[in-house]
Design an enzyme around this catalytic site. Structure first.
Site, PDB file in Angstrom:
ATOM      1  N   ARG A  30      33.231  18.335 112.773  1.00  0.00           N
ATOM      2  CA  ARG A  30      33.216  19.570 111.979  1.00  0.00           C
ATOM      3  C   ARG A  30      32.228  20.604 112.532  1.00  0.00           C
ATOM      4  O   ARG A  30      32.589  21.781 112.671  1.00  0.00           O
ATOM      5  CB  ARG A  30      32.902  19.239 110.514  1.00  0.00           C
ATOM      6  CG  ARG A  30      34.029  18.517 109.789  1.00  0.00           C
ATOM      7  CD  ARG A  30      33.653  18.183 108.365  1.00  0.00           C
ATOM      8  NE  ARG A  30      32.449  17.355 108.334  1.00  0.00           N
ATOM      9  CZ  ARG A  30      31.628  17.247 107.293  1.00  0.00           C
ATOM     10  NH1 ARG A  30      31.879  17.937 106.184  1.00  0.00           N
ATOM     11  NH2 ARG A  30      30.575  16.476 107.343  1.00  0.00           N
ATOM     12  N   ASN A  48      36.542  17.417 106.052  1.00  0.00           N
ATOM     13  CA  ASN A  48      37.100  16.072 106.152  1.00  0.00           C
ATOM     14  C   ASN A  48      37.992  15.799 104.956  1.00  0.00           C
ATOM     15  O   ASN A  48      37.726  16.277 103.843  1.00  0.00           O
ATOM     16  CB  ASN A  48      35.997  15.019 106.157  1.00  0.00           C
ATOM     17  CG  ASN A  48      35.202  14.992 107.446  1.00  0.00           C
ATOM     18  OD1 ASN A  48      35.692  15.387 108.491  1.00  0.00           O
ATOM     19  ND2 ASN A  48      33.965  14.525 107.366  1.00  0.00           N
TER      20      ASN A  48
END
EC number: 6.2.-.-
Length: 818
Positions: A30, A48
């Site tokens: 990320r 996520n």
């Protein structure tokens, strides 16, 4: 990047949703996307969820494409992208790109393997001006513990053994900052707030640190090792035992205390420069050593310096690794020579992981222990790799690899979730989840109670980590394998279908699955050479030529069945195999008449031959086995190698391989290779490899006092030629007709012998056969579970397809089908 799939719309909407699947959580994915998106000026978010990572981005078509290209070409070091899918997105998105909170859902992503200390953390740990100078547990999203500290999912600090350590303000700032490489690195810690190393005595005697020249407890442990002490080290996935590898007396003492008579010790060195003093090191081997996995790499022991023979008795290879954690890095900082770094256990037992067991189980081996206060949740051994024919091939799959998934071949997209329980030796298990295989880490031999308990614990762990509920259980058909008994009992308790798989068929399927061989592709010739497995005729097999695909097999050829005198005892005492092989070729009178002058004759004459002959004659504890492994044992015993006993499985074969003269192998006249013929078994039996002529040649060379290295070389070359000759015979086509198969799959533990594998593969390719082999999972019994899973999945896929189409259930096309 494996099996990358993109689905890109012809016309992109202003906002798009990009789904990324694979090993993308807990690896810094990320923040990497966040950084790329901000650099490109895109708005949106990354988060996520249960299927991986979602990227929602707003921007021009070309700029979004640039984001995808950067994600694909330069992902985080520990990630692996399996698929990228993109579709328009109609929801609202922030103008500035952000990292959003995770969405809950069923877990379909990978738990990351443990990773060796990265270059950045290594620099910090050794930089006097860095905040983490000499901190043994420095880590970031690019390295550090993963599987070894996980208690459950989702993977966050609260579900790991870092939960008791509250982050200090500085570590918390790093953890929350997307621009920092420690963003959401769950094990993040420092001197102030994290685990601490401590040196203790295991024998209960007092000591003071003033007796050491030291910077801290880790440095003090180095001083002890330099002085000849044996020290237990709490590593990433279990305790290790370390000593100075250059001190023969210390290494010999370690062997005695650890009850490890002959098995080679693993070594750890500070850097590759030290390794090069003892071993030649090519570019590939250096790359493996310095990778994020940092496995033990088997290297040729042909450097300018030699280590004591006690390190790796009778072998010409050494198993080296580099420091895997900052603790190891700091431990070896002042060490300009290698350390033995072997597993912390008594021989054949699992590594110690529990601090409460430390004194009881390792106190009789090590005087000191360098321990720490972070609990090891899951035992993970060091992985072992060997470069063979230009590829790194796993001999043991553990730290750094497990629990990474392996994509299944084309045709397995509808594979149901199932659990394969593997074999009994070198045990592993394998899940099928969401169309991918999840092999476990190496477990060990299930005959040991502690290993069996750990195996059961890990079954539960993987079920939790992958939220896995099997629709079928898969086992080896051997009636006495402990893994098979466990599976049979579990199938009854849970009312889940049980599928039994023939041992050597599983070996072949493991090789096929790893090589992404499609489900509907033509059968191959599986050449499976190992110690033994249960055949579908109730006999013991171990040198097999199977025409096989995932749905079935036919046994086309084999090795000569020879009695295993004493059953399992024959695998431990090579002389038994020598006597059985000789008596299968000639009676004692013939042996006496022709070879009584040999030393080996006097040796065998002193054995209880009448009892042994009666065992064979009456079929008592002397089962026939077509075992290639036992043939290696017999030849080794003939020249005096491990004749009385093997201290570990495969020792005789490993020492026989070490004797091979590679110049002679390449340059000696082919006619001097030992001959093996290929007659047919009685009746309508298949062709088999007959070693009668080979034995006469071996014994004749012994009369001529031919060096053991020459005998070992001629045996390897002769056996390789016979295996390829059998392949040609079985394939047919010499009369102009089409060959029965075009590809051979080389598998089974005997193919971890580099000389045998390279010779067979080279000769097969010269005869225009395709060659499949194993690298990502071991060719030995540790690969069985993957093969079992693939065969069971194939049967269930075909059965479900036939049921839907109203056809008969899936039936193997081969008479010996599983």
């Amino acid at each position: 990047m494996s099996s990358l799939e993109r689905i890109v719309q012809d016309e992109l909407a202003e906002a798009v949703e990009i789904r990324v699947r694979g090993r993308v959580q807990g690896v810094g994915f990320r923040p990497t996307v966040w950084r790329y998106a901000r650099q490109l000026g895109l708005g949106g978010e990354v988060l996520n969820d249960g299927d991986g990572v979602l990227v929602r981005a707003r921007g021009e078509h070309a700029v979004v494409k640039m984001l995808i290209d950067r994600i694909v070409s330069d992902p985080p070091p520990l990630s692996r992208i399996d698929a990228i899918q993109m579709q328009p997105y109609a929801g609202a998105l922030p103008d500035e790109f952000v990292i959003a909170n995770s969405e809950q859902g069923t877990a379909h992503t990978e738990v990351s393997p443990d990773a060796a200390v990265c270059a950045d953390c290594a620099r910090e740990s050794t930089d006097p001006f860095a905040r983490r100078f000499r901190y043994p547990f420095t880590n970031c999203t690019n390295c550090g513990p993963r599987l070894s500290i996980v208690d459950g999912i989702p993977y966050d600090r609260a579900k790991t053994t870092m939960a008791p350590f509250t982050m200090c303000a500085e570590c918390a700032r790093e953890y929350r900052d997307p621009s920092d490489r420690r963003f959401h690195a769950e094990p993040v810690a420092c001197h102030v707030c994290g685990p601490r190393a401590k040196l203790i005595r295991l024998d209960g005697r007092p000591f003071t640190f003033e007796q050491f020249s030291m910077l801290d407890d880790v440095d003090a442990a180095c001083s002890l090792i330099q002085k000849g002490e044996i020290v237990a080290i709490k590593g990433l996935g279990g305790y290790q035992i370390a000593c100075d590898a250059t001190r023969s007396d210390t290494v010999a003492q370690l062997r005695k205390l650890k009850r490890r008579d002959g098995k080679p010790f693993a070594l750890m060195a500070r850097d590759t420069a030290i390794i090069r003093r003892y071993c030649s090191l090519d570019e590939q081997e250096a790359a493996e050593l310095t990778s994020a996995v940092a496995p033990i790499v088997l290297l040729r022991a042909d450097g300018s310096e030699r280590l004591p023979d006690e390190v790796a008795p009778g072998l010409q290879t050494l198993g080296f690794m580099l420091p895997t954690t900052p603790l190891h890095l700091l431990l070896l900082r002042r060490m300009d020579r290698p350390m033995v770094m072997t597993s912390g256990n008594l021989s054949n037992e699992p590594q110690v992981t529990d601090d409460e067991e430390l004194r009881e189980r390792l106190g009789g081996i090590a005087s000191f222990a360098l321990t720490h206060d972070r609990r090891i949740a899951n035992r993970v051994d060091d992985s072992v790799v060997r470069i063979v024919r230009g590829r790194p091939r796993l001999l043991r799959r553990a730290r750094g690899y497990a629990p990474a998934t392996l994509p299944l071949p084309q045709g397995f997209e509808a594979a149901p979730d199932l659990l394969a329980l593997g074999g009994e030796l070198k045990a592993t298990f394998c899940l099928i989840k969401d169309g991918a295989a999840v092999p476990s880490q190496h477990q060990g031999d299930l005959e040991d109670v502690s290993t069996s308990d750990d195996y059961v614990k890990n079954l539960s762990l993987y079920a939790s980590l992958f939220q896995h509920v099997p629709t079928a259980l898969v086992v080896d058909m051997h009636p006495e394998y402990l893994s098979s008994k466990l599976g049979r009992a579990a199938a009854v308790d849970s009312a889940v279908p049980l599928i039994e798989i023939q041992h050597h068929h599983a070996h072949v399927a493991s090789c096929l699955a790893e090589n992404r061989y499609p489900l509907g592709a033509p059968p191959v010739l599986g050449i499976v050479l190992d110690g033994l497995g249960w055949g579908d005729d109730g006999a013991l097999w171990g040198g097999e030529f199977l025409l096989a695909d995932y749905c079935g097999y036919e046994r086309l050829g084999t090795f000569k069945p020879v009695a295993m005198l004493g059953g399992a005892q024959a695998a431990r005492e090579p002389w038994r195999n020598l006597y059985a092989h000789l008596m299968a070729e000639m009676n004692w009178s013939e042996f006496t008449m022709n070879f009584r002058e040999l030393e080996v004759y006097a040796y065998l004459e002193a054995k209880p031959r009448n009892m042994l002959d009666a065992m064979v004659r009456n079929g008592i504890n002397a089962p026939l086995a077509s075992s290639c492994g036992r043939l290696f044992d017999a030849v080794a015993a003939a020249i005096g190698v491990c004749r009385d006993i093997q201290s570990y499985e495969g020792e005789a074969a490993a020492r026989l391989e070490a004797l091979v003269d590679e110049d002679l192998l390449l340059n000696e006249d082919e006619a001097l290779a030992y001959p093996l013929t290929i007659p047919n078994l009685r009746g309508s039996g298949p062709p088999y490899i007959e070693p009668l002529a080979m034995w006469h040649a071996v014994l004749g060379d012994l009369i001529l006092k031919t060096p053991a290295s020459v005998i070992a070389t001629r045996f390897h070359k002769g056996l390789s030629k016979a295996i390829v000759a059998m392949t040609r015979k079985l394939a047919g086509g010499s009369d102009g007709t089409e060959r029965k198969f075009a590809t051979a799959a080389l598998t089974g533990g005997c193919f971890q012998n580099r000389i045998l594998f390279e010779e067979v593969a080279r000769r097969l390719e010269r005869d225009h056969f395709g060659v499949l082999s194993q690298a990502q999972v071991p060719a030995n019994d540790a690969g069985l579970a993957l093969g079992q899973a693939a065969i069971a999945a194939a049967h269930l896929i075909e059965s479900n397809k036939n049921t839907r189409e109203g056809n008969k259930p899936c039936v193997s096309a081969f008479p010996g089908g599983s």
